[in-house]
Design a protein around this motif. Structure first.
Motif, PDB file in Angstrom:
ATOM      1  N   ALA A   2       0.751  -1.164   0.032  1.00  0.00           N
ATOM      2  CA  ALA A   2      -0.110  -0.040   0.127  1.00  0.00           C
ATOM      3  C   ALA A   2       0.802   1.344  -0.036  1.00  0.00           C
ATOM      4  N   MET A   3       2.050   1.247  -0.561  1.00  0.00           N
ATOM      5  CA  MET A   3       2.823   2.357  -0.775  1.00  0.00           C
ATOM      6  C   MET A   3       2.879   2.961  -2.235  1.00  0.00           C
ATOM      7  N   GLY A   4       3.411   4.016  -2.412  1.00  0.00           N
ATOM      8  CA  GLY A   4       3.347   4.645  -3.751  1.00  0.00           C
ATOM      9  C   GLY A   4       4.432   4.069  -4.606  1.00  0.00           C
ATOM     10  N   ALA A  23       9.353  -8.873   7.468  1.00  0.00           N
ATOM     11  CA  ALA A  23      10.587  -9.154   6.987  1.00  0.00           C
ATOM     12  C   ALA A  23      10.476  -8.454   5.189  1.00  0.00           C
ATOM     13  N   ILE A  24      11.189  -7.466   5.012  1.00  0.00           N
ATOM     14  CA  ILE A  24      11.387  -7.061   3.643  1.00  0.00           C
ATOM     15  C   ILE A  24      12.560  -7.605   2.698  1.00  0.00           C
ATOM     16  N   ASP A  32      14.166  -0.414 -11.071  1.00  0.00           N
ATOM     17  CA  ASP A  32      12.826  -1.117 -10.501  1.00  0.00           C
ATOM     18  C   ASP A  32      13.426  -1.927  -9.362  1.00  0.00           C
ATOM     19  N   ALA A  33      12.569  -2.150  -8.150  1.00  0.00           N
ATOM     20  CA  ALA A  33      12.892  -2.970  -7.262  1.00  0.00           C
ATOM     21  C   ALA A  33      11.764  -4.169  -6.953  1.00  0.00           C
ATOM     22  N   ASN A  34      11.948  -5.238  -7.035  1.00  0.00           N
ATOM     23  CA  ASN A  34      10.834  -6.177  -6.770  1.00  0.00           C
ATOM     24  C   ASN A  34      10.866  -6.441  -5.437  1.00  0.00           C
ATOM     25  N   LEU A  35       9.791  -6.171  -4.616  1.00  0.00           N
ATOM     26  CA  LEU A  35       9.762  -6.312  -2.985  1.00  0.00           C
ATOM     27  C   LEU A  35       9.074  -7.589  -2.761  1.00  0.00           C
ATOM     28  N   GLY A  73       5.191  -6.852  -4.716  1.00  0.00           N
ATOM     29  CA  GLY A  73       5.092  -5.707  -5.347  1.00  0.00           C
ATOM     30  C   GLY A  73       6.429  -5.056  -5.933  1.00  0.00           C
ATOM     31  N   LYS A  74       6.142  -4.014  -6.963  1.00  0.00           N
ATOM     32  CA  LYS A  74       7.175  -3.446  -7.634  1.00  0.00           C
ATOM     33  C   LYS A  74       7.302  -2.095  -7.206  1.00  0.00           C
TER      34      LYS A  74
END
Length: 170
Positions: free
Chosen positions: A45-47, A76-77, A115-118, A140-141
């Motif tokens: 739920a982030m930008g 954990a992220i 781009d970061a794949n979270l 999420g990306k």
């Protein structure tokens, strides 16, 4: 006879009048006893942007599927398959069956542009291991950028002295 939520044998409609899912109630029926601590990850739920070399908040939406209220969760992220970092999110009070947006302040510091794949998952609920790891993970990306600027809207109106109704704007 089936035992329904609240110990009754009947269920009344609990959905509201909005056209989206924000007021819906969903019941999951799983064999066995409902675990006390079960938080499910619903969505990132982030930008769409995060700032490079800065501590960025990570916002996610979770649902309490356990039989006890949720007061804290440890998440954990991991970005792009890297080593995960963990963050305790406390000060919560998510009732049984409710969903909430939670924030892990400064939980992620990306060190490269692009781009970061979270991958974010819930490890602990109220200091104990989450009881159901099948519903914990969110993907999420996010685009990592060098700077983020607030956009400000600018509106301008032009009139002419020959426009009778517009003369008050001159």
């Amino acid at each position: 006879a089936a035992i329904c939520p609240g110990g009754t044998t009947s269920v009344t409609a609990t959905g509201g009048g909005t056209s989206d899912a924000s007021d819906n109630k969903v019941y999951a029926f799983v064999y066995g006893t409902q675990p006390g601590n079960d938080a499910a990850g619903q969505r990132l739920a982030m930008g769409p942007y995060a700032k490079v070399n800065a501590a960025n908040d990570v916002n996610l939406e979770i649902v309490n599927y356990g039989s006890s209220a949720i007061f804290n969760v440890k998440v954990a992220i991991s970005a792009n398959g890297g080593a995960p970092s963990t963050k305790l999110i406390s000060g919560l009070n998510i009732a049984v069956g409710e969903r909430a947006k939670v924030t892990a302040p400064g939980a992620w510091t990306p060190n490269a542009l692009g781009d970061a794949n979270l991958k974010i998952w819930i490890e602990d609920v109220n200091g104990s291991a989450d009881a159901n790891h099948n519903n914990d993970t969110i993907y999420g990306k996010v685009s990592v950028v060098s700077d983020i600027h607030d956009r400000k809207a600018f509106a301008e109106e032009f009139t002419s002295s020959t426009c009778g109704p517009c003369a008050s704007f001159n």
